[in-house]
Structures are given as C-alpha cells and as structure tokens.
Scaffold this motif. Structure first.
Motif, short mmCIF file in Angstrom:
data_model
loop_
_atom_site.label_atom_id
_atom_site.label_comp_id
_atom_site.label_asym_id
_atom_site.label_seq_id
_atom_site.Cartn_x
_atom_site.Cartn_y
_atom_site.Cartn_z
N SER A 124 0.84 -1.20 0.00
CA SER A 124 0.00 0.00 0.00
C SER A 124 0.87 1.25 0.00
N GLU A 125 0.33 2.35 -0.50
CA GLU A 125 1.12 3.58 -0.53
C GLU A 125 1.30 4.11 0.89
N PRO A 126 2.29 4.98 1.11
CA PRO A 126 2.55 5.48 2.46
C PRO A 126 1.30 6.07 3.11
N ARG A 127 1.08 5.73 4.36
CA ARG A 127 -0.10 6.22 5.07
C ARG A 127 0.10 7.63 5.63
N ILE A 128 1.28 7.88 6.19
CA ILE A 128 1.55 9.21 6.71
C ILE A 128 2.17 10.03 5.59
N GLY A 129 1.61 11.23 5.38
CA GLY A 129 2.12 12.10 4.34
C GLY A 129 3.29 12.93 4.84
N LYS A 135 15.45 7.27 -1.88
CA LYS A 135 14.16 7.69 -2.44
C LYS A 135 12.96 7.02 -1.77
N GLY A 136 13.08 5.79 -1.35
CA GLY A 136 11.94 5.09 -0.75
C GLY A 136 11.67 5.47 0.69
N ILE A 172 15.69 20.14 0.20
CA ILE A 172 14.66 21.19 0.18
C ILE A 172 13.79 21.03 -1.06
N LEU A 173 12.48 21.02 -0.83
CA LEU A 173 11.51 20.95 -1.92
C LEU A 173 11.01 22.35 -2.26
N LYS A 174 10.75 23.15 -1.22
CA LYS A 174 10.18 24.48 -1.41
C LYS A 174 10.47 25.31 -0.17
N ASP A 179 12.12 12.24 -1.56
CA ASP A 179 11.99 11.73 -2.93
C ASP A 179 12.00 12.81 -4.00
N GLY A 180 12.09 14.08 -3.58
CA GLY A 180 12.12 15.17 -4.54
C GLY A 180 10.77 15.53 -5.12
N VAL A 181 9.72 14.85 -4.65
CA VAL A 181 8.37 15.06 -5.19
C VAL A 181 7.39 15.52 -4.12
N SER A 182 7.32 14.78 -3.01
CA SER A 182 6.33 15.05 -1.96
C SER A 182 7.02 15.60 -0.71
N PRO A 183 6.36 16.52 -0.01
CA PRO A 183 6.93 16.95 1.28
C PRO A 183 6.80 15.84 2.33
N HIS A 184 7.83 15.64 3.10
CA HIS A 184 7.79 14.69 4.21
C HIS A 184 7.85 15.41 5.56
N LEU A 185 8.50 16.56 5.56
CA LEU A 185 8.64 17.33 6.78
C LEU A 185 8.54 18.81 6.42
N ILE A 186 7.68 19.54 7.13
CA ILE A 186 7.54 20.98 6.92
C ILE A 186 7.97 21.68 8.21
#
Length: 287
Positions: free
Chosen positions: A10-15, A170-171, A39-41, A52-59
C-alpha cells in the motif's frame, strides 16, 4: 484486531509532519546535513523537506511568537523516519557517528531496528528499518510482540560494504508517529472507534494502532503522566501531521467522528480534526 499480513504494497499512510521550530535556518541545516532530506520548497518562514524530490515529508515553520513546549504536555514523542533497507540504517548510523552528533539510544524492536536522537529543538526522532513482515511475531490475540533489545551493531555495520551515505534514499517515508497522550481510553475512542484504526499493541500506559496490519502507524503513551495538558498553541514541536485514507475509510472516518461528536472540518477532500490530547491531524482522501 487485523490479523492480515502486512505486505508493504500500500502507498505510504503518513504524508508529512509539520513542526514549529525556533531557528528555521538551524533546523533546515540539521535535517539536510545530518538526516539527509533535501529542500523541496521554501519561503520566508516555512521550508518543505523531501526524501523523494516530489512530496513533502517534513515541513518546518518558524513564527516570531513561539514558546517552549512544556515537557509534561501532550504532543510529539518522536517522529519516525522509515528507511528502505538495513544498509540505509547502517549508513545513517555511521554518518551520525562521523558527525559526532549525540544519540539517545538504539534498539532492536523485533519487527524493526531503530536509532534515536533529537533535533535542535529537542523534537524526538527515530530512524528505523523494518524487518521482513514474515518475521514479525504476534501474540495470542493477534497483536504484535515488540521488544527493546540491544541493537546488533556488528551485524548492522556489515551491511554497508562499499556504500557511502548520500542522504535519504528515495523510498524513505515517515513510517509512524509516536505521541505523548493524556488519556489512552479517550485516544482509543478517537483512533479506534471513530477513525477505524486497528489496535496492534497495548498495555496500561501505551497504545499502538495501524492500518494495513502494520506494526504501528500511530503510537501513544502516557509515560509522562495521565491527564497532562496540551501545550500552548504557539509552542515548539508538532503542529500537525497528515494521514492518507482510501474512499471507504474516509467516509467511515467522517461518519465515526460525527457519531462520536468529535469536531472536524472538511475541505478539499481533507478532514482536519484534533484528537482528545489536542494533537491536530489531517485525514486526506487518496484514491
């Protein structure tokens, strides 16, 4: 109790997890150079970090009027960064050792192996790698049997071979959240009865719940005491975290929150709510 076998399919549950920090530049440097995010943004007071360069994991967010979080208050116990392989864990360990960064512990939990440390604002961090789920041990009621055994450092370091640390693979994902709660019975009514999580481990001071038969997506403890207050709104530490639900789970969660009279707002396929310990979370519909 979900007695299915966790597959990891299943895809990651916590964003992502959002933290209030006291010095944005210092925290970004820590999470980049020591932990391995990129840094993503970024803007004046917020930086999104990614593995992963796509989704934020920590803000990370800094506001001018922050206050220290009282130690005996609800909130983050630790956020747990799940790396894909045991080699990744070994590389993280050697990188932290070479940087001479203080560690708070290291354990073999039976279903995972973990390193523990804290960020510059004393937010707890776990970096861990899961064992093959076929090796996870269950008790007679179907829950997972955890442990706090000494980590096999020799075995861990033998995984490195010729590999070099280059940051987080990446994973990598946020694997679970461990929270300091005020009342486990109230937490159970919220996470299990209203939101439909499965209990995977519990005792008088600890409750672990998950989806997909994972060993835990959300851990809660009352080791700091029962009935502890939530911190001030602008306290350093956890602001909120996000959790992904499929369509059926999302509708069931909405119904469960309504039936149990928990307050929530819904906007753009996202439910924003607060658990009985005052911890904010966003439940996001993922197709």
């Amino acid at each position: 109790m979900n007695v299915a076998t966790y597959t990891g399919a299943s895809e990651p549950r916590i964003g992502y997890v959002e933290l209030q920090v006291s010095d944005l530049e210092r925290s970004v440097e820590f999470y980049q150079k020591l932990i391995g995010f990129s840094i993503l943004k970024k803007d004046d007071n917020t930086v999104q970090l990614t593995a992963d360069g796509v989704s934020p994991h920590l803000i990370l967010t800094q506001s001018e009027d922050f206050v220290e979080r009282p130690s005996r208050s609800t909130g983050l116990y630790h956020l747990a960064i799940l790396v894909p392989t045991r080699q990744d864990l070994a590389l993280a360990f050697t990188h932290l050792m070479e940087a001479d960064y203080p560690m708070q512990g290291a354990s073999d939990h039976q279903y995972s192996e973990a390193l523990y440390l804290a960020d510059p604002d004393n937010n707890g961090i776990e970096i861990y790698a899961d064992r093959d789920s076929a090796e996870w041990v269950r008790d007679n009621s179907g829950g997972y049997v955890g442990a706090t055994n000494q980590l096999d450092f020799e075995g861990l370091l033998s995984e490195i071979k010729d590999a070099k640390w280059t940051g987080l693979s990446k994973g990598t994902r946020i694997g679970h959240m461990h929270l300091q709660a005020s009342d486990l019975e109230a937490s159970k009514k919220f996470y299990v009865e209203a939101l439909g999580f499965d209990i995977v481990a519990q005792d008088s001071h600890m409750l672990f719940v998950s989806k997909d038969a994972y060993h835990h997506h959300i851990g809660m403890n009352t080791w700091a005491g029962t009935g502890i207050p939530k911190p001030p709104e602008n306290a350093l530490g956890l602001m909120h975290f996000t959790f992904h639900l499929n369509q059926d789970e999302y509708e069931a969660a909405k119904n469960g929150l309504t039936k149990a009279n928990f307050q929530f707002q819904e906007n753009d396929q996202t439910i924003t709510t607060e658990d009985p310990s005052g911890i904010k979370l966003k439940l996001i519909l993922k197709n």
